[in-house]
Scaffold this motif. Structure first.
Motif, mmCIF file in Angstrom:
data_model
loop_
_atom_site.group_PDB
_atom_site.id
_atom_site.type_symbol
_atom_site.label_atom_id
_atom_site.label_comp_id
_atom_site.label_asym_id
_atom_site.label_seq_id
_atom_site.Cartn_x
_atom_site.Cartn_y
_atom_site.Cartn_z
ATOM 1 N N CYS A 1 58.529 30.501 -17.206
ATOM 2 C CA CYS A 1 57.650 30.951 -16.123
ATOM 3 C C CYS A 1 58.233 32.195 -15.476
ATOM 4 C CB CYS A 1 57.479 29.848 -15.073
ATOM 5 S SG CYS A 1 59.011 29.311 -14.312
ATOM 6 N N THR B 1 55.522 29.174 -6.063
ATOM 7 C CA THR B 1 54.446 29.121 -7.054
ATOM 8 C C THR B 1 54.796 30.028 -8.237
ATOM 9 O OG1 THR B 1 52.863 28.806 -5.284
ATOM 10 C CG2 THR B 1 51.974 29.372 -7.458
ATOM 11 N N PRO B 2 54.928 29.437 -9.423
ATOM 12 C CA PRO B 2 55.282 30.265 -10.589
ATOM 13 C C PRO B 2 54.035 30.727 -11.343
ATOM 14 C CG PRO B 2 55.393 27.950 -11.174
ATOM 15 C CD PRO B 2 54.884 28.006 -9.754
ATOM 16 N N SER C 1 50.010 32.433 -4.999
ATOM 17 C CA SER C 1 51.041 31.971 -4.067
ATOM 18 C C SER C 1 50.558 30.806 -3.195
ATOM 19 C CB SER C 1 51.467 33.140 -3.182
ATOM 20 O OG SER C 1 52.406 32.674 -2.236
ATOM 21 N N PRO D 1 53.044 30.339 -14.873
ATOM 22 C CA PRO D 1 53.547 29.664 -16.067
ATOM 23 C C PRO D 1 53.375 30.547 -17.303
ATOM 24 C CG PRO D 1 51.978 28.269 -14.857
ATOM 25 C CD PRO D 1 51.859 29.663 -14.312
ATOM 26 N N ALA E 1 57.900 25.145 -9.627
ATOM 27 C CA ALA E 1 56.809 24.974 -8.664
ATOM 28 C C ALA E 1 57.278 24.262 -7.403
ATOM 29 C CB ALA E 1 55.660 24.205 -9.309
ATOM 30 N N VAL F 1 58.618 34.112 -11.717
ATOM 31 C CA VAL F 1 58.598 33.863 -10.266
ATOM 32 C C VAL F 1 58.974 35.169 -9.556
ATOM 33 C CG1 VAL F 1 59.206 31.416 -10.514
ATOM 34 C CG2 VAL F 1 61.023 33.113 -10.256
ATOM 35 N N GLN G 1 57.411 22.823 -13.644
ATOM 36 C CA GLN G 1 57.269 21.968 -12.451
ATOM 37 C C GLN G 1 58.445 22.165 -11.498
ATOM 38 O OE1 GLN G 1 54.479 20.465 -11.710
ATOM 39 N NE2 GLN G 1 54.311 18.480 -12.696
ATOM 40 N N VAL H 1 47.811 25.398 -5.956
ATOM 41 C CA VAL H 1 48.046 24.494 -7.083
ATOM 42 C C VAL H 1 46.730 24.285 -7.834
ATOM 43 C CG1 VAL H 1 49.973 23.243 -6.019
ATOM 44 C CG2 VAL H 1 47.621 22.451 -5.640
ATOM 45 N N TRP I 1 48.928 20.527 -10.651
ATOM 46 C CA TRP I 1 49.605 21.241 -11.731
ATOM 47 C C TRP I 1 50.015 22.628 -11.244
ATOM 48 C CZ3 TRP I 1 49.797 18.804 -16.523
ATOM 49 C CH2 TRP I 1 48.880 17.786 -16.782
ATOM 50 N N PRO I 2 51.058 23.176 -11.848
ATOM 51 C CA PRO I 2 51.250 24.620 -11.661
ATOM 52 C C PRO I 2 49.984 25.323 -12.184
ATOM 53 C CG PRO I 2 53.169 23.619 -12.721
ATOM 54 C CD PRO I 2 52.085 22.573 -12.725
ATOM 55 N N MET J 1 56.807 19.071 -5.905
ATOM 56 C CA MET J 1 55.478 18.644 -5.485
ATOM 57 C C MET J 1 55.541 17.270 -4.806
ATOM 58 S SD MET J 1 52.811 20.421 -7.475
ATOM 59 C CE MET J 1 53.071 21.993 -8.277
#
Lengths: 77, 246
Positions: free
Chosen positions: B8, B69-70, B104, B72, B65, B10, B62, B107, B238-239, A1
């Motif tokens: 997580c 995009t996971p 996808s 969680p 991420a 993915v 994180q 955030v 954040w994820p 990020m």
């Protein structure tokens, strides 16, 4: 990020820790139904809502110290 | 093998950094089940009170991420072995694929409003009192000795309290509407969340990755504008923890 738009408060800020615990413990996908119940027990939920999150270890130490004081005849509530 | 602690999920094929470690410094591994890959560590059943492990769990999410995009996995999930981990994922493959698609490139941000503003407004209104009803309500609320009809004063204080609560609820919903108006076209989805003690509003927003700067700017404008005087906290990105449940 990317860092430029990260607005998370200080890492040890109690409110950020509450946000962290709320997310990591309370949210996310559940793979095995009831499994979280054994983890998100009363202590964690209590911590999550009551901002006693500077450090769980510290809380444990404080609790132990309070127990020592009580056990040492300090009395009190 | 001491069990599997998943972090997580993915899309299949997104491997973790071989150097990445998770809870208790244990290596993060991956397993692919059909179209998804799960990141996990071989670790004993999670401890309920270990903040450090919670942070380590989050750090792995994180890390994922940063790549993709996971979805969680909630801290506390644990399987006695890797096969059991596969079995816990397999029945939900369709759901995970839907989530991976829906989330996808997006955030999560959190916006919380502390109660200070609402409380100040309510108490200032209470202090102003209502002359038509015989003076300020402060005496009753502060518990000062009453010299008149104490029963009537008590009931009046209760009514004032109920009125101020109603005002707070109305004010809160007006405040949220002003935030929503600012964020039209930027927020994909909103969820109410549990805030900290004293928070009167706490929401999670799902935001497109390309809209992050714009989103933060808009919320800051709102904090300085319609929400001026309130304690507004923005956290993120954040994820998307808060958007994994239906």
């Amino acid at each position: 990020m990317a860092e430029h738009d990260a607005v998370v408060l200080g890492h040890d800020d109690p409110m950020t820790l509450v946000e962290l615990v709320n997310r990591v413990v309370d949210r996310g996908v559940v793979l095995r139904g009831e499994v979280t119940i054994s983890v998100a027990d009363v202590d964690l939920l209590y911590l999550g809502v009551d901002l006693l999150l500077c450090s769980v270890e510290r809380a444990e130490r404080d609790r132990a110290a309070a127990g020592d004081v009580a056990a040492g005849g300090g009395g009190g509530a | 093998m001491s069990g599997a602690h998943p972090y997580c999920i993915v899309p299949a094929g997104h491997a973790s950094d071989p150097e990445l470690t998770g809870v208790d410094g244990r290596a993060v591994r991956t397993r692919t089940v059909g179209p998804v890959t799960v990141w996990y560590s071989c670790a004993p059943e999670p401890s309920p009170k270990d903040l450090e492990r919670i942070r380590q769990h989050h750090a792995v999410v994180q890390s994922a991420a940063a790549i993709v995009t996971p979805v969680p996995v909630r801290y506390g999930e644990w399987s006695p072995d890797e096969e059991a981990l596969d079995e816990s994922i397999r029945p939900r493959l369709e759901r995970f694929q839907e989530l991976l698609t829906a989330l996808s490139g997006r955030v999560e941000y959190g916006v919380s409003v502390g109660g200070g503003g609402l409380g100040r407004l309510a108490s200032s209104e209470a202090r102003q009192g209502d002359p038509s009803r015989g003076g300020p309500a402060t005496n009753e609320l502060d518990g000062e000795p009453s010299t008149g009809d104490s029963g009537r004063r008590y009931l009046r204080a209760l009514a004032d309290d109920a009125r101020s609560r109603r005002r707070e609820i109305e004010e809160r919903s007006v405040l949220m509407e002003t935030l929503r108006a600012r964020l039209v076209g930027v927020v994909v989805e909103e969820r109410l969340t549990a805030g900290g003690r004293g928070d009167v509003v706490s929401v999670a927003h799902l935001v497109g990755g390309e809209e992050r700067e714009r989103y933060v700017g808009l919320v800051r404008d709102w904090a300085d504008g319609e929400a001026a005087g309130y304690e507004v906290r923005i956290t993120g990105p954040w994820p998307p923890y808060s958007f994994t449940q239906p």
